[in-house]
Design a protein around this motif. Structure first.
Motif, short mmCIF file in Angstrom:
data_model
loop_
_atom_site.label_atom_id
_atom_site.label_comp_id
_atom_site.label_asym_id
_atom_site.label_seq_id
_atom_site.Cartn_x
_atom_site.Cartn_y
_atom_site.Cartn_z
N LEU A 288 8.24 48.74 -28.98
CA LEU A 288 8.75 47.68 -28.14
C LEU A 288 7.87 46.44 -28.30
O LEU A 288 6.64 46.55 -28.30
CB LEU A 288 8.76 48.11 -26.67
N HIS A 289 8.50 45.27 -28.44
CA HIS A 289 7.78 44.01 -28.58
C HIS A 289 8.08 43.15 -27.36
O HIS A 289 9.24 42.93 -27.00
CB HIS A 289 8.22 43.29 -29.86
N TYR A 290 7.04 42.66 -26.73
CA TYR A 290 7.17 41.90 -25.49
C TYR A 290 7.49 40.43 -25.80
O TYR A 290 6.84 39.80 -26.63
CB TYR A 290 5.87 41.99 -24.69
N ILE A 291 8.52 39.89 -25.13
CA ILE A 291 8.88 38.48 -25.23
C ILE A 291 8.43 37.81 -23.94
O ILE A 291 8.98 38.05 -22.86
CB ILE A 291 10.40 38.29 -25.43
N LYS A 292 7.43 36.94 -24.05
CA LYS A 292 6.79 36.34 -22.88
C LYS A 292 7.75 35.41 -22.11
O LYS A 292 7.76 35.41 -20.87
CB LYS A 292 5.56 35.57 -23.35
N LYS A 293 8.56 34.67 -22.84
CA LYS A 293 9.45 33.69 -22.22
C LYS A 293 10.46 34.36 -21.28
O LYS A 293 10.73 33.87 -20.18
CB LYS A 293 10.19 32.92 -23.30
N TYR A 294 11.01 35.49 -21.70
CA TYR A 294 12.03 36.18 -20.91
C TYR A 294 11.46 37.34 -20.09
O TYR A 294 12.21 38.00 -19.37
CB TYR A 294 13.13 36.71 -21.84
N ASN A 295 10.15 37.60 -20.23
CA ASN A 295 9.49 38.66 -19.47
C ASN A 295 10.17 40.02 -19.71
O ASN A 295 10.35 40.80 -18.79
CB ASN A 295 9.46 38.31 -17.98
N ARG A 296 10.55 40.25 -20.95
CA ARG A 296 11.24 41.49 -21.31
C ARG A 296 10.75 42.00 -22.66
O ARG A 296 10.05 41.31 -23.38
CB ARG A 296 12.75 41.24 -21.37
N PHE A 297 11.19 43.22 -22.99
CA PHE A 297 10.84 43.84 -24.26
C PHE A 297 12.07 43.89 -25.16
O PHE A 297 13.20 43.98 -24.68
CB PHE A 297 10.34 45.27 -24.05
N GLU A 298 11.83 43.84 -26.46
CA GLU A 298 12.91 44.06 -27.42
C GLU A 298 12.51 45.22 -28.33
O GLU A 298 11.34 45.47 -28.57
CB GLU A 298 13.19 42.80 -28.25
N LYS A 299 13.53 45.93 -28.83
CA LYS A 299 13.30 47.08 -29.71
C LYS A 299 13.05 46.58 -31.13
O LYS A 299 13.78 45.71 -31.62
CB LYS A 299 14.51 48.01 -29.71
N ARG A 300 12.05 47.15 -31.75
CA ARG A 300 11.78 46.86 -33.15
C ARG A 300 11.42 48.16 -33.86
O ARG A 300 11.12 49.16 -33.20
CB ARG A 300 10.62 45.87 -33.29
N HIS A 301 11.45 48.14 -35.19
CA HIS A 301 11.06 49.33 -35.94
C HIS A 301 10.44 48.94 -37.27
O HIS A 301 10.62 47.83 -37.76
CB HIS A 301 12.27 50.26 -36.17
N LYS A 302 9.68 49.87 -37.84
CA LYS A 302 9.10 49.73 -39.17
C LYS A 302 9.43 50.98 -39.96
O LYS A 302 9.40 52.09 -39.42
CB LYS A 302 7.58 49.59 -39.12
#
Length: 157
Positions: free
Chosen positions: A91-105
């Motif tokens: 999970l990557h935190y987006i400071k502007k929206y105060n939420r997390f987004e899903k990411r993968h490697k």
């Protein structure tokens, strides 16, 4: 003897194959096999000890040392020879929206012939080693969990 499937003769460099003959003894001894303990609390698989495969990139029977990071991920792709792709979700935190987004490697890892029953969706532990090819820098060390379903799902870690 081991399975010879390559053009060049496959052997373990630490094992001397031309054993001297004993006169008068007709017994055939057990084949010599070199294995090592990779450390870090990981047991050497039974197939690595008793098997007959030759793999120079195997952490248990080859010349590869595990150092650096230990990662956990799910198997995503097994279409390459002795190599698989692992998907690591986070999970990557987006400071502007105060939420997390899903990411993968996706990480490519070498899989030893000691692990025969791997399939897509299994969770494995991989350890960092020296570069084995252009994209492979990890080795499969242990199978943590086998998958019961083939459904794609997001796992946090």
């Amino acid at each position: 003897m081991s399975e010879q499937t390559e053009k060049a003769f496959q052997k373990q460099p630490a094992v001397f194959l031309n054993k001297k003959r004993q006169i008068g003894t007709g017994q055939k001894g057990k084949e010599i096999r070199w294995t090592k303990n990779v450390g870090l609390g990981i047991k050497t698989p039974r197939e690595a000890i008793e098997g007959t495969y030759i793999d120079k990139k195997c952490p248990f029977t080859g010349d590869v040392s595990i150092r650096g990071r230990l990662l956990r991920g799910t198997i995503n792709n097994m279409k390459m020879k002795r190599t698989l792709t692992i998907r690591r979700d986070y999970l990557h935190y987006i400071k502007k929206y105060n939420r997390f987004e899903k990411r993968h490697k996706n990480i490519s890892a070498h899989v030893s012939p000691a692990f025969l029953d791997l399939k897509k969706g299994d969770t494995v532990l991989i350890g960092q080693c020296r570069p084995l090819s252009k994209t492979v820098r990890f080795n499969v060390l242990k199978v943590i969990a086998s998958s019961a379903n083939d459904k794609k799902q997001f796992m946090k870690f």
